[in-house]
Design a protein around this motif. Sequence first.
Motif, mmCIF file in Angstrom:
data_model
loop_
_atom_site.group_PDB
_atom_site.id
_atom_site.type_symbol
_atom_site.label_atom_id
_atom_site.label_comp_id
_atom_site.label_asym_id
_atom_site.label_seq_id
_atom_site.Cartn_x
_atom_site.Cartn_y
_atom_site.Cartn_z
ATOM 1 N N ALA A 1 -109.782 -19.274 3.009
ATOM 2 C CA ALA A 1 -110.986 -20.094 3.177
ATOM 3 C C ALA A 1 -111.501 -20.579 1.824
ATOM 4 C CB ALA A 1 -112.072 -19.287 3.892
ATOM 5 N N ALA A 2 -111.477 -19.689 0.825
ATOM 6 C CA ALA A 2 -111.980 -20.063 -0.500
ATOM 7 C C ALA A 2 -111.121 -21.171 -1.104
ATOM 8 C CB ALA A 2 -112.026 -18.848 -1.419
ATOM 9 N N LEU A 3 -109.803 -21.046 -0.930
ATOM 10 C CA LEU A 3 -108.911 -22.085 -1.460
ATOM 11 C C LEU A 3 -109.214 -23.429 -0.808
ATOM 12 C CD1 LEU A 3 -105.426 -20.357 -1.789
ATOM 13 C CD2 LEU A 3 -106.942 -21.183 -3.602
ATOM 14 N N LEU A 4 -109.362 -23.382 0.503
ATOM 15 C CA LEU A 4 -109.659 -24.614 1.234
ATOM 16 C C LEU A 4 -110.946 -25.242 0.695
ATOM 17 C CD1 LEU A 4 -109.033 -26.395 3.795
ATOM 18 C CD2 LEU A 4 -110.761 -24.989 4.933
ATOM 19 N N ILE A 5 -111.959 -24.403 0.539
ATOM 20 C CA ILE A 5 -113.248 -24.927 0.100
ATOM 21 C C ILE A 5 -113.191 -25.427 -1.333
ATOM 22 C CG2 ILE A 5 -115.588 -24.224 -0.478
ATOM 23 C CD1 ILE A 5 -115.637 -22.679 2.054
ATOM 24 N N ALA A 6 -112.447 -24.691 -2.185
ATOM 25 C CA ALA A 6 -112.318 -25.145 -3.574
ATOM 26 C C ALA A 6 -111.671 -26.528 -3.601
ATOM 27 C CB ALA A 6 -111.494 -24.154 -4.380
ATOM 28 N N PHE A 7 -110.684 -26.709 -2.747
ATOM 29 C CA PHE A 7 -110.016 -28.009 -2.695
ATOM 30 C C PHE A 7 -110.995 -29.099 -2.239
ATOM 31 C CE2 PHE A 7 -107.606 -31.217 -0.327
ATOM 32 C CZ PHE A 7 -106.770 -31.655 -1.341
ATOM 33 N N VAL A 8 -111.728 -28.788 -1.170
ATOM 34 C CA VAL A 8 -112.701 -29.768 -0.666
ATOM 35 C C VAL A 8 -113.733 -30.100 -1.745
ATOM 36 C CG1 VAL A 8 -114.561 -30.106 1.003
ATOM 37 C CG2 VAL A 8 -112.404 -29.112 1.738
ATOM 38 N N ALA A 9 -114.229 -29.040 -2.404
ATOM 39 C CA ALA A 9 -115.249 -29.262 -3.439
ATOM 40 C C ALA A 9 -114.689 -30.132 -4.562
ATOM 41 C CB ALA A 9 -115.722 -27.923 -4.007
ATOM 42 N N LEU B 1 -116.739 -17.807 -2.007
ATOM 43 C CA LEU B 1 -116.876 -18.808 -0.964
ATOM 44 C C LEU B 1 -118.282 -19.397 -0.927
ATOM 45 C CD1 LEU B 1 -114.919 -17.618 2.022
ATOM 46 C CD2 LEU B 1 -116.453 -19.476 2.307
ATOM 47 N N MET B 2 -119.271 -18.490 -0.945
ATOM 48 C CA MET B 2 -120.655 -18.980 -0.899
ATOM 49 C C MET B 2 -121.015 -19.695 -2.177
ATOM 50 S SD MET B 2 -123.009 -16.387 1.102
ATOM 51 C CE MET B 2 -122.583 -14.906 0.246
ATOM 52 N N GLY B 3 -120.495 -19.176 -3.289
ATOM 53 C CA GLY B 3 -120.767 -19.816 -4.571
ATOM 54 C C GLY B 3 -120.257 -21.247 -4.580
ATOM 55 N N LEU B 4 -119.058 -21.446 -4.019
ATOM 56 C CA LEU B 4 -118.507 -22.798 -3.977
ATOM 57 C C LEU B 4 -119.396 -23.703 -3.135
ATOM 58 C CD1 LEU B 4 -114.729 -21.960 -3.575
ATOM 59 C CD2 LEU B 4 -115.797 -23.060 -5.529
ATOM 60 N N GLY B 5 -119.944 -23.140 -2.063
ATOM 61 C CA GLY B 5 -120.835 -23.927 -1.215
ATOM 62 C C GLY B 5 -122.115 -24.305 -1.940
ATOM 63 N N LEU B 6 -122.748 -23.294 -2.547
ATOM 64 C CA LEU B 6 -124.014 -23.581 -3.227
ATOM 65 C C LEU B 6 -123.776 -24.443 -4.457
ATOM 66 C CD1 LEU B 6 -127.015 -23.115 -3.101
ATOM 67 C CD2 LEU B 6 -126.746 -21.163 -4.595
ATOM 68 N N ASN B 7 -122.569 -24.355 -4.985
ATOM 69 C CA ASN B 7 -122.246 -25.181 -6.147
ATOM 70 C C ASN B 7 -122.345 -26.667 -5.803
ATOM 71 O OD1 ASN B 7 -121.483 -25.318 -8.855
ATOM 72 N ND2 ASN B 7 -119.395 -25.820 -8.268
ATOM 73 N N ILE B 8 -122.086 -26.989 -4.550
ATOM 74 C CA ILE B 8 -122.246 -28.388 -4.144
ATOM 75 C C ILE B 8 -123.726 -28.745 -4.129
ATOM 76 C CG2 ILE B 8 -122.040 -29.954 -2.175
ATOM 77 C CD1 ILE B 8 -119.364 -28.782 -1.622
ATOM 78 N N GLU C 1 -114.947 -35.760 -7.160
ATOM 79 C CA GLU C 1 -114.415 -36.992 -7.715
ATOM 80 C C GLU C 1 -114.704 -38.205 -6.826
ATOM 81 O OE1 GLU C 1 -113.277 -37.024 -10.700
ATOM 82 O OE2 GLU C 1 -113.517 -34.838 -10.779
ATOM 83 N N SER C 2 -115.354 -37.964 -5.693
ATOM 84 C CA SER C 2 -115.545 -39.065 -4.742
ATOM 85 C C SER C 2 -116.822 -39.834 -5.070
ATOM 86 C CB SER C 2 -115.655 -38.506 -3.333
ATOM 87 O OG SER C 2 -116.877 -37.823 -3.205
ATOM 88 N N ARG C 3 -117.001 -40.926 -4.354
ATOM 89 C CA ARG C 3 -118.215 -41.727 -4.484
ATOM 90 C C ARG C 3 -119.452 -40.892 -4.143
ATOM 91 N NH1 ARG C 3 -120.465 -47.113 -2.982
ATOM 92 N NH2 ARG C 3 -121.680 -46.702 -1.123
ATOM 93 N N LEU C 4 -119.289 -40.062 -3.107
ATOM 94 C CA LEU C 4 -120.390 -39.189 -2.704
ATOM 95 C C LEU C 4 -120.733 -38.207 -3.829
ATOM 96 C CD1 LEU C 4 -122.296 -38.229 -0.490
ATOM 97 C CD2 LEU C 4 -120.460 -36.780 0.381
ATOM 98 N N GLY C 5 -119.674 -37.647 -4.434
ATOM 99 C CA GLY C 5 -119.889 -36.693 -5.521
ATOM 100 C C GLY C 5 -120.642 -37.333 -6.671
ATOM 101 N N ARG C 6 -120.271 -38.568 -6.990
ATOM 102 C CA ARG C 6 -120.959 -39.289 -8.057
ATOM 103 C C ARG C 6 -122.439 -39.467 -7.715
ATOM 104 N NH1 ARG C 6 -116.652 -41.515 -10.753
ATOM 105 N NH2 ARG C 6 -115.811 -39.543 -11.451
#
Lengths: 575, 237
Positions: free
Chosen positions: A420-428, A273-280, A433-438
């Motif tokens: 929670a991890a699944l939710l976050i992975a989906f959000v990430a 979970l934290m890894g997915l967060g810091l990955n952003i 792929e979004s404009r923000l991500g770019r």
Amino acid sequence: MKKENFLWNSIKTGMLGGSIALFICLIGMTEVFSKRDVIEKVITLGQFVLLATSVMTGLIASRQTSQLVGENRSLHRLTAGLVAGLMTGVVLALFVLAGDKVNIRAVFLNATPGLYNILTFEKGVSGVWVLPVISAVSGLIGAAFLLLPQAAQKPLTQATLFLFFMALFSGLFRVVLINQGTNWEKIAKYLYGQTGVTSEGALIFFFAVVIISVLWSWRGQSVKTSVAHLPKGGKLTLRLLAFAAIGYVALGLPQVSGPFIAQVIVTVALFILMGLGLNITLGFAGLLDLGFVAFYAIGAYTVGLLTSYGPFGLQHISFWAAVPIAVLVAMAAGFVLGLPVLGVRGDYLAIATLGFGEIVRLLAGSDFLAKYFGGPQGVIGIQKPCLGVLEPFVKIDVPRVCNGIELGKPQDIYYVAVAAALLIAFVAWRLRESRLGRAWMAIREDEDVAEALGVNLIQTKLLAYMLGAAMAGLGGAIFATLIGSIFASSMQLIVSINVVSLIIVGGMGSIPGVIVGAIALIGLPELLREVSEFRYLLYGMTLIIMMLSKPEGLWPSQAAKRELHHVEASTEAEL
Amino acid sequence: MSMLTVENAHTYYGNIHALKGINITIEKGEIVTLIGGNGAGKTTTLRTISGLLKPREGDITYEDESLLKYKAHEIVYKGISMVPEGRGVFARLTVTENLEMGAYSLSNKQDMGNNMERVFNLFPRLKERRSQLAGTLSGGEQQMLATGRALMADPRLLLMDEPSMGLAPVLVELIFETIEQINKTGVTILLVEQNALMALSIAHRGYVLQTGEIVISDTAQNLKDNPTVQKAYLGME
Ligand SMILES: Nc1ncnc2c1ncn2[C@@H]1O[C@H](COP(=O)(O)OP(=O)(O)O)[C@@H](O)[C@H]1O
Ligand SMILES: [Mg+2]
């Protein structure tokens, strides 16, 4: 290389190998590892590590003679391995002899009688010759391995690694199998002993892998092509089946593994979970945040203070109501902490955030704020989540009983963490792929250019930082209810470092990489209690080896893979 | 009224006085070149116009409005795009993703598609390589990408920083042809170059910059004939 030189060279390599072996002994690893078996009654983990060192030394020494030509080439290579292996053993033997005369332990605490016993195979000084002989044979094996054709090297390597893996985690597999019923129990006891695999098990594992590996190199290519030629629907079915299998194991494992392993699995899930967060923050936007634990702490304390029945509880609201609040508070903290520091670049950002992490921990544990956060005593009596129909989402004053299903055990919290991890992975994944991500990735690549293209740096970085913080807060919230109490002392810098490391090991910017990294860096060391003492040594080694040999990580994002290995054929000539 | 006027601009890096009060005007539809040796302040001039650096003194007027009140990321919305020195492509993004980033300032997805089509027409090479990572492109292709990316924002004024740097002569030729082509579609261009001969052959007017000061300003033809310029920048004796 001249012929006369190759022996001297092997001796040097052997002494280097011996020094490494000696190092392993003197940091206490050998003795600790000797309590574990690889193969029961045959070889302990400690012996295995020393022998592996000799084998590797022999292999390297043998490879160094590769420039030699002539008819005696094979003989030379074998000799090189033998000599190098022997020297490795000799270094250890000299150490034993020296230890017999002087008290090495006065300097090196781990030079214990137990260690001498291991190195002399319990025979005392008279047994000092045994180790060099065994080492020499190991070195010879390493050299002989190089003479084998490639087709034979691969299955043998795979089988050895698999056997080693099976042995390391024999405890886990044994428990899981035993919990499957009596028939399985018999199988488990046949394959696994108390502290390693049995001799029979070792043979079965080894040859099974050899056979599979040989079969695969023989038919594997045609299997791959036929899968590649499957119609779209077929491929999809295959993929779904694979996901279902992984899902089944991931969801079922804590049920059959017993509480200790369940606890480890929850920890892994929290780190994912934290890894997915810091990955952003780090993977997408390239912002090195070393104070990640601060948001974890903030999430944990928020849930603690809002739900605890202990002396510091403010509101006894339900866990489910407290979680979103914790996430928002962490996010707000990300805003407040991020605003002043996101203007600074690169290394300075790392230092600034590192400072924040420490400040939060010190404040939470300080006597100054003890009347709010409990100081060193922490916050205790944190509620477990309750799945109940009438779960009230408002403050109530009396301790409440859960009139539904209480998610009290680590296994139960595990499902909360997985959800929670699944939710976050989906959000990430969507964000990526979004404009923000770019825009994040553009900032990571070149801030100035991104800015000239119209990216508002502060705003965009702040968003990355706040989203990362929110996810850390969620991790902290679940951690709080899992443990039931929180202490400032568990919010150490090392938590942040763990998260950064797992992202690097897994593959920067890659979502599956986070999962692989968390299992490798958090899960495996927890399961191997013998190893945990040397955890950070092994961490450091793993990171260095990764940086040298696989800088894109274990499961890299497509882009990193292509970049670092030039999979995509580069352009012809200029233009 | 000129399209862009740089008036007595002084830019500093800390205590280093990099631009010592330069004046530049650009009319709509022109190609204006800024030539000068290494460290003369050419890049600094472009960064000052695009807002990445703020002049300590002086003013920059663009379409009757001072640019100084805008932040760097707002300038592109005014219709000014930059092709940075050394290309500055996003190495770990694909060609298409790079171009999409170029259209970051556009609010309309439709426009982005049209612009991408235009860029691909201008540089068919990029179309072939659209799913390749920018970092794996050759130098010439990266220059095309950087130029295409700048065009994605529909600029009226294009700032180009040494597009010929490090390219083979054939490619330099190609790039300069494209610059003329872009100019013909109505984009005004400020071209920074060390390759003075090439730059003056396509530009209408030029400025010579030396240690932060404009020393000569004239039409391109006159600059080519100017003995000082010939000696210092065209390699003639
Ligand atoms: N980031 C910087 N920090 C300090 N000085 C700089 C920086 N960038 C450029 N300079 C200095 O400013 C002057 C002009 O540089 P620049 O505009 O890059 O020259 P040009 O593009 O003409 O080669 C040079 O003297 C250079 O050393
Ligand atoms: Mg320059």
